[in-house]
Design a protein around this motif. Structure first.
Motif, mmCIF file in Angstrom:
data_model
loop_
_atom_site.group_PDB
_atom_site.id
_atom_site.type_symbol
_atom_site.label_atom_id
_atom_site.label_comp_id
_atom_site.label_asym_id
_atom_site.label_seq_id
_atom_site.Cartn_x
_atom_site.Cartn_y
_atom_site.Cartn_z
ATOM 1 N N PRO A 138 0.824 -1.213 0.000
ATOM 2 C CA PRO A 138 0.000 0.000 0.000
ATOM 3 C C PRO A 138 0.855 1.258 0.000
ATOM 4 C CG PRO A 138 -0.783 -1.581 1.628
ATOM 5 C CD PRO A 138 0.531 -2.092 1.146
ATOM 6 N N ALA A 139 0.476 2.224 -0.829
ATOM 7 C CA ALA A 139 1.138 3.530 -0.854
ATOM 8 C C ALA A 139 0.494 4.404 0.219
ATOM 9 C CB ALA A 139 0.992 4.175 -2.225
ATOM 10 N N LEU A 140 1.302 4.868 1.161
ATOM 11 C CA LEU A 140 0.810 5.584 2.337
ATOM 12 C C LEU A 140 1.319 7.014 2.354
ATOM 13 C CD1 LEU A 140 1.497 2.719 4.917
ATOM 14 C CD2 LEU A 140 -0.686 3.283 3.834
ATOM 15 N N PRO A 141 0.686 7.879 3.139
ATOM 16 C CA PRO A 141 1.132 9.275 3.207
ATOM 17 C C PRO A 141 2.400 9.424 4.042
ATOM 18 C CG PRO A 141 -0.732 8.929 4.668
ATOM 19 C CD PRO A 141 -0.564 7.661 3.891
ATOM 20 N N VAL A 142 3.095 10.526 3.816
ATOM 21 C CA VAL A 142 4.274 10.859 4.629
ATOM 22 C C VAL A 142 3.870 10.979 6.091
ATOM 23 C CG1 VAL A 142 6.015 12.623 5.089
ATOM 24 C CG2 VAL A 142 5.468 11.990 2.728
ATOM 25 N N SER A 157 0.909 -3.266 8.409
ATOM 26 C CA SER A 157 0.069 -4.172 7.627
ATOM 27 C C SER A 157 -1.147 -3.484 7.024
ATOM 28 C CB SER A 157 -0.412 -5.318 8.514
ATOM 29 O OG SER A 157 -1.204 -4.818 9.592
ATOM 30 N N ARG A 158 -1.258 -2.171 7.233
ATOM 31 C CA ARG A 158 -2.479 -1.469 6.841
ATOM 32 C C ARG A 158 -2.702 -1.497 5.336
ATOM 33 N NH1 ARG A 158 -4.915 -1.575 9.909
ATOM 34 N NH2 ARG A 158 -4.611 0.088 11.439
ATOM 35 N N TYR A 159 -3.919 -1.807 4.973
ATOM 36 C CA TYR A 159 -4.365 -1.845 3.576
ATOM 37 C C TYR A 159 -5.285 -0.655 3.356
ATOM 38 C CZ TYR A 159 -7.039 -3.671 -0.448
ATOM 39 O OH TYR A 159 -7.662 -3.845 -1.659
ATOM 40 N N VAL A 160 -5.039 0.122 2.292
ATOM 41 C CA VAL A 160 -5.823 1.339 2.074
ATOM 42 C C VAL A 160 -6.652 1.256 0.798
ATOM 43 C CG1 VAL A 160 -4.189 2.761 3.364
ATOM 44 C CG2 VAL A 160 -3.911 2.490 0.885
ATOM 45 N N ASP A 207 12.875 -7.567 13.381
ATOM 46 C CA ASP A 207 11.612 -6.902 13.054
ATOM 47 C C ASP A 207 11.741 -5.379 13.078
ATOM 48 O OD1 ASP A 207 9.010 -7.069 12.220
ATOM 49 O OD2 ASP A 207 8.161 -7.123 14.229
ATOM 50 N N LYS A 208 12.765 -4.891 12.404
ATOM 51 C CA LYS A 208 13.015 -3.447 12.332
ATOM 52 C C LYS A 208 11.907 -2.759 11.540
ATOM 53 C CE LYS A 208 15.775 0.249 12.556
ATOM 54 N NZ LYS A 208 16.289 0.849 13.815
ATOM 55 N N THR A 209 11.367 -1.674 12.093
ATOM 56 C CA THR A 209 10.368 -0.876 11.392
ATOM 57 C C THR A 209 11.067 0.243 10.632
ATOM 58 O OG1 THR A 209 8.672 -1.335 13.062
ATOM 59 C CG2 THR A 209 8.337 0.580 11.657
ATOM 60 N N TYR A 210 10.844 0.310 9.325
ATOM 61 C CA TYR A 210 11.499 1.334 8.508
ATOM 62 C C TYR A 210 10.667 1.595 7.258
ATOM 63 C CZ TYR A 210 13.062 -2.442 5.415
ATOM 64 O OH TYR A 210 13.101 -3.505 4.553
ATOM 65 N N VAL A 211 10.887 2.731 6.647
ATOM 66 C CA VAL A 211 10.225 3.090 5.395
ATOM 67 C C VAL A 211 11.164 2.729 4.256
ATOM 68 C CG1 VAL A 211 9.227 4.938 4.014
ATOM 69 C CG2 VAL A 211 8.924 4.931 6.492
ATOM 70 N N ALA A 212 10.693 1.877 3.336
ATOM 71 C CA ALA A 212 11.536 1.415 2.244
ATOM 72 C C ALA A 212 11.711 2.478 1.168
ATOM 73 C CB ALA A 212 10.941 0.152 1.621
ATOM 74 N N ASN A 213 10.679 3.277 0.933
ATOM 75 C CA ASN A 213 10.760 4.304 -0.103
ATOM 76 C C ASN A 213 9.657 5.316 0.107
ATOM 77 O OD1 ASN A 213 11.565 5.721 -2.332
ATOM 78 N ND2 ASN A 213 11.362 4.036 -3.767
ATOM 79 N N CYS A 214 9.841 6.495 -0.481
ATOM 80 C CA CYS A 214 8.834 7.544 -0.394
ATOM 81 C C CYS A 214 8.924 8.387 -1.660
ATOM 82 C CB CYS A 214 9.069 8.397 0.855
ATOM 83 S SG CYS A 214 7.603 9.283 1.403
ATOM 84 N N LEU A 215 7.985 8.166 -2.585
ATOM 85 C CA LEU A 215 8.009 8.844 -3.875
ATOM 86 C C LEU A 215 7.362 10.220 -3.838
ATOM 87 C CD1 LEU A 215 6.955 5.821 -6.110
ATOM 88 C CD2 LEU A 215 9.245 6.499 -5.423
ATOM 89 N N GLY A 216 6.542 10.463 -2.831
ATOM 90 C CA GLY A 216 5.837 11.733 -2.755
ATOM 91 C C GLY A 216 4.989 11.796 -1.506
ATOM 92 N N ALA A 217 4.106 12.801 -1.432
ATOM 93 C CA ALA A 217 3.319 13.045 -0.224
ATOM 94 C C ALA A 217 2.422 11.871 0.141
ATOM 95 C CB ALA A 217 2.479 14.305 -0.403
ATOM 96 N N THR A 218 1.977 11.105 -0.859
ATOM 97 C CA THR A 218 1.135 9.931 -0.583
ATOM 98 C C THR A 218 1.724 8.685 -1.236
ATOM 99 O OG1 THR A 218 -0.267 10.445 -2.506
ATOM 100 C CG2 THR A 218 -0.970 11.301 -0.356
ATOM 101 N N GLY A 219 3.042 8.614 -1.295
ATOM 102 C CA GLY A 219 3.703 7.487 -1.950
ATOM 103 C C GLY A 219 4.799 6.869 -1.117
ATOM 104 N N TYR A 246 6.202 3.717 1.448
ATOM 105 C CA TYR A 246 6.022 2.272 1.569
ATOM 106 C C TYR A 246 6.811 1.744 2.761
ATOM 107 C CZ TYR A 246 4.371 2.782 -3.237
ATOM 108 O OH TYR A 246 3.691 3.172 -4.358
ATOM 109 N N TRP A 247 6.130 1.042 3.645
ATOM 110 C CA TRP A 247 6.813 0.380 4.746
ATOM 111 C C TRP A 247 7.704 -0.740 4.215
ATOM 112 C CZ3 TRP A 247 7.169 2.838 8.996
ATOM 113 C CH2 TRP A 247 6.085 3.483 9.606
ATOM 114 N N GLY A 248 8.848 -0.924 4.846
ATOM 115 C CA GLY A 248 9.679 -2.078 4.552
ATOM 116 C C GLY A 248 9.053 -3.339 5.126
ATOM 117 N N THR A 249 9.447 -4.483 4.578
ATOM 118 C CA THR A 249 8.870 -5.748 4.997
ATOM 119 C C THR A 249 9.228 -6.068 6.443
ATOM 120 O OG1 THR A 249 9.064 -6.551 2.736
ATOM 121 C CG2 THR A 249 8.679 -8.195 4.432
ATOM 122 N N GLU A 250 8.237 -6.501 7.194
ATOM 123 C CA GLU A 250 8.460 -6.894 8.577
ATOM 124 C C GLU A 250 9.189 -8.234 8.628
ATOM 125 O OE1 GLU A 250 4.307 -9.080 9.672
ATOM 126 O OE2 GLU A 250 4.211 -6.906 9.316
#
Length: 729
Positions: free
Chosen positions: A267-271, A286-289, A700-712, A714-718
């Motif tokens: 899921p693509a999530l907001p910043v 795990s949130r699905y939008v 089980d490190k929590t991190y953001v794998a990428n961020c393409l924009g204000a609503t783009g 992506y959480w990294g895999t747990e």
């Protein structure tokens, strides 16, 4: 979860391995002492059973000693993939320097990768894979069907034709060589993963002139994300005939179908809620939008091909490889368009199916000859590619409530309403045809310990793109491209196994689309200078590569400030850095690998009307620092004999997901681990059985794998665990 049957058909079909390297006969007597270097590891030449590869075919389109190759080539063997529990190409390359999975390993649709900052062309068995008009018709390659993965760094157009300057990825399928292969593997893992695979091969007749191999996978699985599935059926097969002592023909085929309810991607999530917590905290990983009743991804891909090899003499031969590819993908997703408040999102539905059909053939003639003190291995070839693609992008359907207002969605406390969403009308249709006819020649020259490679290629490319907008506007961009590219390199191999080298290479890559005036876009061009040193101590199974490089790419396109639907081309980007990789089988028990990459990337020029100010920014998906280490130990004797332990640490530095450098991704360090046990050590009745457990992101490190924009974002895999029971007989 959408249910479908995975039916795997077994058949006696198989593939032959590529031509084995020819060993030169030893001279009975010599007037001066000579140093005889170790022969390649017997499990290395064209298979992946050895942990450390010492030969590869990607750099020179023929089996070559990596120590003598004047270019960086990183190889991931079958043994390394199995030890690390790699379940995707992105996972298999996570310990390779300079390679970045743009979304981590979160997408079941595609392996989005960059090499030294550029999107690579991907090859399977020496032939380029389809890409489509927008890249959604890329095939996803199943790692269980692979023998090895070669990553060739730097421009490769001098031998392969159109490609990005960062390099290419060449994957080698499991091939039949007449050896008996019998394997069944059962996997169970996180997110209800259930997978059954088999690998069967051997000789089909008593004379040994017919060999076969068939490999299959059936999988049902959820993913780390609610409502997103990962179901697959995969079958790969080939049949090889030794028609005469000098002629060999192999036919190959592959079928794969992926079905993923939930849209197939993370899921693509907001910043706000990922990189930056809100008053409500952070959004669950795990949130699905999306919308469970609408979102869906399917991919059906089919490959059929053959390879014909004929040796006219011991040193001269011909090889022809051809393949027909068909990839059909269908994607529908509901995504967040904007945030009305820190906890309220406006969503839209869209669809973007794409299909691609490709035919390609590569004809190679090779010979070895001597001119005075120089030994030559000459390769000359002609190849042809034709690909047609159709891409459809729907209009964006903003989800509304009964009163006609925005149907606001709370990603912290989601409620999935029944919107009964229909696929929106088409907004854009693209029909694209491209053809490439290329002729190339390469000379590998040896003079004592000096190895020089010279290659040149001329390509004629035709690119026709027809676009239709929803309003009825059509645009045609047609163009013929003629380009000559080349590569030159030299290495000197000392008796100690130390080999300094240098190379210079150029590339070109067509760019789909047109300018505001309707003119076709010019191809991007690239060049690289690389110098390095390789070390392979005599008598060892080890290879160390240290390389420094600079890549420059020109004619980079950017949105036209007067009409952002079109592009202008005045841009230039540069990437330069240092890469280190070492792999070694220290002894029969211990295998180790380590890597480091320092990459300095910069946008050095953009269009004159650039109001954002991208000049000086870093390129997307390029961390400045990247490092990893992996060690694997197998107990060979004593009460713990048969026990294997592996662990690795990988570091990815900060980088940006867009050229505007809007949001910096924080550095992250991840730990992976594996344990396995040969059950045959416990009981003779269990001989051939191995039980293994591999865990990615162990802590089980929590991190953001990428961020393409204000609503783009992506959480990294747990943390993900996969247990496997394998039986070989």
């Amino acid at each position: 979860m959408h249910a479908f049957r995975l039916t795997v058909l077994a058949g006696a079909i198989a593939a032959g391995a590529g031509m084995a390297a020819q060993a030169q006969p030893a001279t009975p007597a010599q007037l001066a002492p000579i140093v005889v270097r170790d022969a390649p590891h017997p499990l290395d030449a064209s298979r992946g059973d050895a942990y450390v590869a010492t030969r590869a075919s990607a750099a020179l389109k023929s089996q070559a000693d990596l120590l003598e190759t004047a270019q960086t080539v990183n190889v991931v063997t079958r043994a390394e993939m199995e030890r690390q529990g790699s379940t995707s190409v992105a996972q298999a390359l996570r310990y390779t320097p300079g390679v970045i999975a743009q979304y981590g390993d979160t997408d079941v649709r595609h392996d989005w990768l960059t090499i030294r900052g550029f999107t690579p062309a991907r090859y399977l068995d020496g032939l380029v894979l389809p890409f489509g008009a927008r890249g959604y018709a890329q095939p996803r390659i199943e790692t269980y069907g692979l023998e090895r993965i070669d990553v060739l760094k730097g421009p490769a157009s001098g031998l392969y034709g159109q490609s990005a300057p960062g390099g290419l990825i060449d994957m080698t399928s499991k091939r039949a060589n007449g050896e008996r292969v019998r394997e069944i593997e059962l996997q169970l893992g996180s997110h209800a993963r259930r997978q059954l695979g088999f690998d069967l091969g051997g000789q089909a007749n008593e004379a040994g002139t017919v060999s076969y191999r068939v490999t299959g996978v059936g999988r049902r699985s959820d993913t780390p994300y609610d409502h997103v599935d990962d179901d697959k059926a995969f079958l790969q097969a080939a049949l090889a005939f030794q028609l005469s002592p000098r002629t060999r023909l192999e036919g190959t085929a592959q079928y794969q179908r992926i079905v993923s309810d939930g849209g197939g991607g993370a899921p693509a999530l907001p910043v706000l809620g990922t990189l930056q917590p809100t008053s409500a905290g952070t959004i669950a990983r795990s949130r699905y939008v999306g919308d469970p009743d609408y979102d869906r991804f399917t991919n059906t891909q089919t490959f059929v091909g053959y390879t014909l090899e004929h040796r006219f003499s011991e040193h001269t031969g011909f090889r022809q490889t051809a393949r027909i590819s068909d990839v059909d993908t269908d994607s529908r997703r509901v995504q967040i368009g904007l945030m009305a408040s820190p906890t309220q999102a406006v969503r839209y539905a869209w669809a973007f199916p794409e299909s691609a059909r490709a035919f390609q053939i590569d004809n190679q003639f090779h010979t070895a000859l001597t001119t005075g003190p120089l030994r030559h291995r000459v390769l000359a070839g002609v190849d042809y590619l034709r690909e047609t693609a159709h891409f459809t992008e729907s209009q964006l359907n903003i989800l509304t409530n009964a009163s006609g207002g925005y149907a606001l969605f709370d990603p912290y406390a989601p409620q999935y309403g029944d919107f009964d969403i229909a696929t929106p009308p088409d907004g854009l249709n693209i029909d694209q045809r491209r053809s490439q006819l290329g002729a190339y020649v390469q000379d590998q020259i040896e003079w004592d310990r000096l190895h020089v490679v010279l290659s040149a290629r001329h390509d004629r490319v035709r690119l026709d793109t027809h676009s239709r907008q929803a309003a009825g506007t059509t645009t045609d961009a047609n163009g013929d491209i003629n380009r000559t590219t080349f590569r030159t390199g030299a290495s000197y191999v000392f008796d100690s196994g130390v080999a300094p080298y240098v190379n210079y290479a150029t590339s070109f890559q067509p760019v789909p689309g047109s300018t505001r005036t309707g003119a076709a876009l010019r191809p991007t061009t690239g060049k690289q200078v690389e110098a390095g040193i390789k070390v392979q101590p005599e008598g060892s199974r080890a290879l160390l590569t240290l390389a420094a490089f600079q890549i420059t790419q020109d004619n980079v396109s950017a949105p036209d400030p007067q009409n952002t639907r079109f592009s202008v081309q005045t841009g230039q980007v540069r990437a330069r850095g240092l890469e280190l990789e070492g792999k070694a089988s220290v002894n029969d028990s211990l295998d180790v690998s380590f890597s480091y990459a320092l990459t300095d990337s910069e946008i050095t020029r953009t269009n004159a009307a650039d109001t954002v100010g991208q000049v000086g920014n870093r390129m997307a998906f390029v961390p400045r620092h990247q490092a990893s280490v992996w060690a694997d130990y197998t107990v060979r004797s004593g009460p713990l004999a048969g026990l294997g332990l592996g662990a690795g640490v990988r570091y990815r530095g900060s980088f940006f997901g867009d050229l505007n450098n809007t949001h910096a991704l924080r550095p992250v360090t991840l730990v992976d681990a594996g344990i396995r046990y040969d059950l045959g050590q416990a009981s003779a009745r269990l001989r051939g059985m191995q039980l293994a457990l591999n865990v990615s992101n162990l802590f089980d490190k929590t991190y953001v794998a990428n961020c393409l924009g204000a609503t783009g974002c992506y959480w990294g895999t747990e943390r993900t665990a996969v247990a496997s029971l394998r039986y070989r007989w």
